[in-house]
Enzyme design. Structure first.
Site, mmCIF file in Angstrom:
data_model
loop_
_atom_site.group_PDB
_atom_site.id
_atom_site.type_symbol
_atom_site.label_atom_id
_atom_site.label_comp_id
_atom_site.label_asym_id
_atom_site.label_seq_id
_atom_site.Cartn_x
_atom_site.Cartn_y
_atom_site.Cartn_z
ATOM 1 N N ASP A 176 2.318 -3.582 -0.936
ATOM 2 C CA ASP A 176 2.607 -2.144 -0.910
ATOM 3 C C ASP A 176 3.784 -1.867 -1.837
ATOM 4 O OD1 ASP A 176 0.861 -0.791 1.117
ATOM 5 O OD2 ASP A 176 1.703 -2.323 2.420
ATOM 6 N N ARG B 48 8.005 -3.552 -1.408
ATOM 7 C CA ARG B 48 8.283 -4.907 -0.924
ATOM 8 C C ARG B 48 8.938 -5.796 -1.980
ATOM 9 N NH1 ARG B 48 7.396 -2.146 3.444
ATOM 10 N NH2 ARG B 48 5.202 -1.821 3.983
ATOM 11 N N ARG C 187 6.512 10.086 0.578
ATOM 12 C CA ARG C 187 5.519 9.206 -0.044
ATOM 13 C C ARG C 187 4.465 10.010 -0.805
ATOM 14 N NH1 ARG C 187 3.186 5.906 4.858
ATOM 15 N NH2 ARG C 187 2.188 4.674 3.187
ATOM 16 N N LYS D 191 -4.738 6.027 -1.362
ATOM 17 C CA LYS D 191 -4.740 6.130 0.098
ATOM 18 C C LYS D 191 -4.114 7.467 0.512
ATOM 19 C CE LYS D 191 -0.439 3.393 0.421
ATOM 20 N NZ LYS D 191 0.159 2.121 0.821
ATOM 21 N N HIS D 192 -4.426 7.941 1.741
ATOM 22 C CA HIS D 192 -5.200 7.364 2.833
ATOM 23 C C HIS D 192 -6.377 8.296 3.071
ATOM 24 C CE1 HIS D 192 -0.912 6.302 3.397
ATOM 25 N NE2 HIS D 192 -1.345 5.152 3.881
ATOM 26 N N HIS E 154 0.500 4.763 12.477
ATOM 27 C CA HIS E 154 1.129 3.524 12.943
ATOM 28 C C HIS E 154 1.268 3.540 14.463
ATOM 29 C CE1 HIS E 154 2.398 3.261 8.693
ATOM 30 N NE2 HIS E 154 2.408 1.965 8.914
ATOM 31 N N ASP F 225 -7.116 0.642 6.157
ATOM 32 C CA ASP F 225 -5.701 0.532 6.506
ATOM 33 C C ASP F 225 -5.596 -0.566 7.560
ATOM 34 O OD1 ASP F 225 -2.999 1.056 6.497
ATOM 35 O OD2 ASP F 225 -3.208 3.198 6.936
#
Length: 467
Positions: A194, A202, A259, A289-290, A302, A373
């Site tokens: 990601d 990351r 985002r 995404k998404h 999440h 996802d």
């Protein structure tokens, strides 16, 4: 190489030659596809006959044959009954497991001779891989850098198709990825991460930070495209092949925030496309995404299953960037855990045939890779075990089920394997999924299958060891 129109009409027919014959290439390397005009297209090899001055052909080629090795060995058979020699195939000496990567299987040749497009024949070759290899290609696990060494067996026996690397990572990550890919061999792993920018990044400690999407929209699309391309090149140097970005959700709803590129579908589309093009130019596969749009969802997936606006409102807003991307790029699509009133019937889109097979594939025309996802997010794990969710996702039309650790991957493999054996998941759906994963890896399935002297697949299959 274009086949003849099925209806035999000339209207709209391709200018490409029609197929007259398919011959084995030199030394068993690949095949040569012979057109009716005498053209020769190499498939699975870069080696062509030594043609020199091509012969004048005044009538259609209706067939071809190989002559004696070491001579002018390609003979084109013409419609008037004559033959014309073209080039030299050289000796044919390789058999069985000695066949190199370019060798194609018999099923590929049968499809070519039947008039199939050669770029689509890999779907038939995928069906010749062992069922275990095909199932494994549909599973992606999520691991930290220190856990990569535990995935050697799964990589070597094709029991996973890829790994999502969880962060943070060290400057040594490239070495660990390379070692794992050595074990994967002829079917490399997808190594995804990601790298959106902002708070979802990351690799910042290794290749530098990116601003969040909301901030990126303050620059020009051309600048964002070049930024994405430069970042992708740095990712490739570390061994990454896929980026779970960009976010093309419209709006800054729960779980999205900065985002997103913004609230305007046109702005999101413009900057999303610029990012996709930059990532592709830099050498990684972008994943938008998404789907079908998280920007206005009710909660963060999440934590729990989210609801979107009704489908009619999604068409006028959230679906616009996705439609643009899948209509003009080769980007993959991530399916979100989003319930859509009037479409998914209480299921999340990630497990819904109506959302994946209907809306994304049939209506928007996406024929490429579809990845879920994470199936260990609260929206899913509150209702389904990860293994069952993986099966439901693949059955619904997804190609790659993103699960948790290696234990989850093993459970998902077992669930899918049982479903295949009980005919609850068709081999046709499994083959479609595995083919899309292999294509995303830039692996042509027809280079993977062959036969040794015992009629076993040359590709490593752990179930055949010791037999």
């Amino acid at each position: 190489m274009a086949p003849e129109q099925a209806d035999g009409s000339a209207d709209g027919a391709s200018d490409a030659p029609r197929i007259a014959a398919v011959l084995s290439g030199p030394g068993g390397v690949g095949y040569w596809v012979i057109g009716v005009d005498g053209s020769i297209e190499p498939i699975g090899t870069t080696i062509l006959p030594i043609i020199g001055e091509p012969p004048e052909i005044h009538t259609d080629v209706i067939g071809a044959r190989l002559g004696a090795p070491g001579t002018l060995g390609v003979w084109l058979q013409l419609a008037d009954g004559s033959e014309v020699p073209v080039g030299d195939p050289g000796p044919t000496v390789l058999t069985g497991e000695e066949r190199p990567v370019g060798w194609l299987s018999g099923v590929a040749i049968r499809q070519l001779l039947a008039g199939a497009w050669w770029t689509e024949v890999d779907r038939w070759c995928t069906s010749e891989l062992s069922v275990g290899v095909r199932i494994g290609q549909t599973i992606m696990t999520a691991l930290g850098e220190r856990s990569l060494g535990f995935a050697v067996e799964e990589a070597r026996d094709r029991r996973i198709g890829g790994i999502l690397l969880l962060g943070p990572v060290t400057e040594h990550v490239w070495r660990r990825i390379a070692e794992l890919q050595d074990f994967a061999g002829r079917i490399p792993l997808i190594i995804a991460v990601d790298e959106e920018g902002g708070r979802v990044q990351r690799l910042a400690g290794v290749i530098g930070r990116l601003p969040a999407a909301a901030s990126q929209a303050q620059k020009s699309p051309a600048e964002i495209s070049e930024q994405a391309a430069d970042h992708a090149r740095k990712m490739v140097e570390l061994g990454f092949t896929m980026n779970f970005a960009p976010v093309v959700d419209v709006g800054a709803g729960e779980g999205i925030g900065d985002r997103s590129f913004g609230d305007d579908p046109a702005i999101v589309t413009e900057y999303g496309m610029a990012t996709v093009e930059g990532l592709s130019a830099g050498g990684v596969v972008p994943v938008v995404k998404h789907f079908p749009g998280h920007g206005g969802a009710s909660v963060d997936t999440h934590d729990a299953l989210a609801s979107t606006a009704p489908l009619a409102q999604l068409r006028a807003r959230d679906l616009i960037p996705f439609a643009a991307v899948v209509g003009s790029t080769d980007a993959a699509v991530m399916i979100g855990h989003l319930e859509v009133p009037g479409l998914t019937g209480g299921l999340p889109a990630s497990l819904s045939p109506a959302a994946i097979g209907g809306l994304l594939r049939d209506e928007l025309g996406h024929s490429g890779l579809v990845v879920t996802d994470s199936l260990v997010m609260g929206a899913i794990r509150s209702r389904w075990p990860v293994s069952e969710a993986a099966l439901l996702a693949i059955t619904a039309g997804a190609d790659l089920a993103l699960v948790g650790d290696l234990t989850d991957a093993a459970a998902a493999f077992a669930e899918i394997e049982t479903a295949v054996s009980e005919n609850r998941l068709s081999l046709e759906r499994l083959d479609d999924a595995a083919t899309n994963v292999l294509r995303a890896k830039d692996v042509y399935a027809c280079t993977l299958v062959g036969r040794d002297g015992l009629a076993r697949t040359v590709l490593y299959d752990p179930t055949l060891v010791g037999r």
